[in-house]
Design an enzyme around this catalytic site. Structure first.
Site, PDB file in Angstrom:
ATOM      1  N   HIS A   1      19.893  18.445  63.268  1.00  0.00           N
ATOM      2  CA  HIS A   1      21.460  17.356  63.733  1.00  0.00           C
ATOM      3  C   HIS A   1      21.072  17.432  65.475  1.00  0.00           C
ATOM      4  CE1 HIS A   1      25.633  17.438  64.903  1.00  0.00           C
ATOM      5  NE2 HIS A   1      24.827  17.945  66.681  1.00  0.00           N
ATOM      6  N   GLU A   2      20.244  17.881  66.230  1.00  0.00           N
ATOM      7  CA  GLU A   2      20.308  17.646  67.767  1.00  0.00           C
ATOM      8  C   GLU A   2      19.205  16.598  67.865  1.00  0.00           C
ATOM      9  OE1 GLU A   2      21.431  18.401  69.598  1.00  0.00           O
ATOM     10  OE2 GLU A   2      23.267  19.882  68.717  1.00  0.00           O
TER      11      GLU A   2
ATOM     12  N   HIS B   1      20.624  12.786  67.493  1.00  0.00           N
ATOM     13  CA  HIS B   1      21.134  12.136  68.611  1.00  0.00           C
ATOM     14  C   HIS B   1      20.098  12.393  69.101  1.00  0.00           C
ATOM     15  CE1 HIS B   1      24.886  14.498  68.520  1.00  0.00           C
ATOM     16  NE2 HIS B   1      24.563  15.385  68.617  1.00  0.00           N
TER      17      HIS B   1
ATOM     18  N   GLU C   1      28.760  13.141  66.538  1.00  0.00           N
ATOM     19  CA  GLU C   1      28.570  15.068  65.993  1.00  0.00           C
ATOM     20  C   GLU C   1      28.478  14.473  64.161  1.00  0.00           C
ATOM     21  OE1 GLU C   1      27.436  16.957  67.785  1.00  0.00           O
ATOM     22  OE2 GLU C   1      27.741  16.469  69.285  1.00  0.00           O
TER      23      GLU C   1
END
Length: 299
Positions: free
Chosen positions: A142-143, A146, A215
């Protein structure tokens, strides 16, 4: 944007471009108003505005890491964390970011940096202690999403305008009103806080709208990269459930950085209103991951 194996998200790109255009327009209007109000003090306004913007963009990773108490770690110091990042970067075909740990019991993670080569991914000690290896990989995917989509850089720049409004106001007041000898000084004193408040509110709402979408995008692309949306869903459920057990003082210390955290740190009494929240609700995130899991099962 350098290509990676993270799934592209045109909706995210459109929202980032729109947000940056509106934020940039707001920035220009704000500085223009200050210059018009303070006349001869305009060089101070322009220099401070430009200097702060460049500093924020160039040193955003260091500023965020310092604010959240993160420190870089070597593979020997955090072998599990480095190993997970190594595997995900190889899978995504992207440069490995710097890896950091924040000494906090708040179970969370964040990514920052203006591009892939200057990125930093950080996990808290509370997160590392609570998650299983596959759950940790889900959060890190997930990070890294980004970082790959560069939305963390956009958020850093966009969120800075609200801070800049207050700093520029104080600079202009110190540089202009104290030496003003005309009858408009009283009017300026009233107008500047009003203009700053409007700029802050607009920039706040724009960044919140972008933050919630990014997100969901990171959840989606991270889950598709690993092929295990259930692991990310498990991590989300575990992290959100553990927040209520964290001391209030620790949550309040983490709250100012909620736009960058994997999951929001909310102290008792904090609002979860859809307009003000930096993240979609847990239900929305789990529902999306459930759909992805079903799609992968059929494929």
């Amino acid at each position: 944007m350098p290509r990676t194996r993270f799934a592209p998200d045109r909706g995210l790109v459109t929202r980032m471009v729109t947000t940056m255009f509106l934020i940039g327009l707001l920035y220009v209007v704000f500085v223009g108003v200050l210059i018009a109000l303070f006349g001869r003090s305009w060089p101070i306004v322009a220099v401070v505005a430009g200097g702060l913007f460049v500093a924020q963009f160039w040193f955003s990773d260091r500023i965020a890491a310092f604010g959240m108490g993160a420190h870089e770690v070597t593979p020997e110091q955090a072998p599990e964390l480095h190993g997970a990042v190594d595997r995900l970067c190889a899978l995504a075909d992207m440069p490995k970011p710097r890896v950091a740990v924040a000494d906090s019991d708040v179970p969370n993670a964040f990514a920052t940096g203006r591009n892939q080569r200057n990125a930093l991914v950080c996990a808290t000690t509370g997160l590392l202690r609570r998650l299983e290896p596959d759950e940790l990989e889900g959060v890190l995917a997930h990070e890294l999403s980004h970082v790959a989509h560069r939305d963390v850089a956009v958020m850093t720049i966009a969120s800075f305008l609200g801070v800049l409004a207050g700093v520029m106001t104080r600079t202009a007041l110190w540089g202009g009103i104290g030496r003003s000898r005309n009858n408009n000084a009283g009017l300026v004193v009233m107008l500047i806080p009003l203009v700053s408040a409007v700029v802050y509110v607009i920039s706040f709402l724009l960044t919140r709208l972008l933050s919630r979408y990014r997100e969901l995008s990171a959840d989606r692309t991270g889950a598709l990269l690993t092929g295990r949306p259930s692991a990310l869903a498990s991590a989300l459920t575990k992290v959100t459930g553990q927040m209520a057990r964290i001391p209030t003082r620790d949550l309040r210390r983490a709250e100012p950085y909620n736009a960058f955290w994997f999951a929001p740190a909310l102290s008792p009494g904090a609002s979860l209103g859809s307009l003000l929240s930096s993240h979609p609700t847990l239900e929305q995130r789990l529902e999306q991951l459930g759909r992805i899991s079903a799609q992968l099962g059929r494929g």
